[in-house]
Design an enzyme around this catalytic site. Structure first.
Site, PDB file in Angstrom:
ATOM      1  N   ASP A 192       0.860  -1.184   0.000  1.00 26.98           N
ATOM      2  CA  ASP A 192       0.000   0.000   0.000  1.00 26.98           C
ATOM      3  C   ASP A 192       0.895   1.232   0.000  1.00 26.98           C
ATOM      4  OD1 ASP A 192      -2.407  -1.428   0.052  1.00 26.98           O
ATOM      5  OD2 ASP A 192      -2.464  -1.478   2.237  1.00 26.98           O
TER       6      ASP A 192
ATOM      7  N   ASP B  84      -7.046  -1.611  -4.051  1.00 25.42           N
ATOM      8  CA  ASP B  84      -7.996  -1.315  -2.976  1.00 25.42           C
ATOM      9  C   ASP B  84      -9.064  -0.330  -3.438  1.00 25.42           C
ATOM     10  OD1 ASP B  84      -6.381  -2.873  -1.300  1.00 25.42           O
ATOM     11  OD2 ASP B  84      -5.336  -1.135  -0.470  1.00 25.42           O
TER      12      ASP B  84
END
Length: 170
Positions: free
Chosen positions: A119, A138
């Site tokens: 991320d 995501d």
């Protein structure tokens, strides 16, 4: 072009963009260790986070068997979404499912390769952070789920009209 083909092409595009962005963050941008940060805009940074769990850090995979259990769980979810997409006739639902599938496969590859999901997108307004650090996969999953929820809650498909002459006499 069929809804299925459109959704699968969208899924492939999301997967490719997700993986390219992760490569850019880890390679040319040079984020090397967890927490490493690059300022981009007053409200957006690149911050490297190794997500070993699922959404909101749940089901953290601290041991190897947990990692592979998450791989199996994510793979099972991706397979379920693909099967649903394959049968889906509504264009908007197929698009949402394609987004979910592309994102799921992108994060699945990370789990297999690295043992965690990469991320990096850190959206903030001062100290207020409306989201955890996230990635393209995501975002695609979230938008896809929102499309499905919005359609399920707010959109009613028109019922098929019976055009037979007997229906007028009823």
């Amino acid at each position: 072009m069929t809804n299925r083909r459109t959704a699968l092409m969208l899924a492939a595009a999301i997967f490719i963009v997700d993986q390219v962005m992760k490569w850019i963050v880890l390679g040319p941008v040079g984020l090397a260790y967890e927490g490493d940060n690059r300022y981009l805009l007053p409200f957006f940074d690149l911050t490297l986070v190794f997500n070993e769990g699922v959404s909101l850090g749940l089901l953290s995979a601290d041991e190897a068997w947990q990692r592979w259990a998450l791989v199996a769980l994510t793979g099972g979810i991706a397979a379920f979404v693909l099967r649903w997409l394959w049968k889906e006739e509504n264009r908007h639902d197929a698009i949402g499912l394609g987004m979910i599938f592309g994102g799921a496969v992108g994060n699945l590859l990370d789990r297999i390769r690295f043992g965690h999901v990469i991320d990096y997108a850190d959206l903030h307004f001062g100290t207020f952070r409306p989201f955890l650090v996230f990635n393209v996969a995501d975002a695609a999953i979230t938008i896809g789920v929102l499309i499905l929820l919005a359609r399920a809650l707010f959109v009613r498909d028109k019922p098929a009209q019976n055009l037979s002459p007997e229906s007028d006499n009823a």
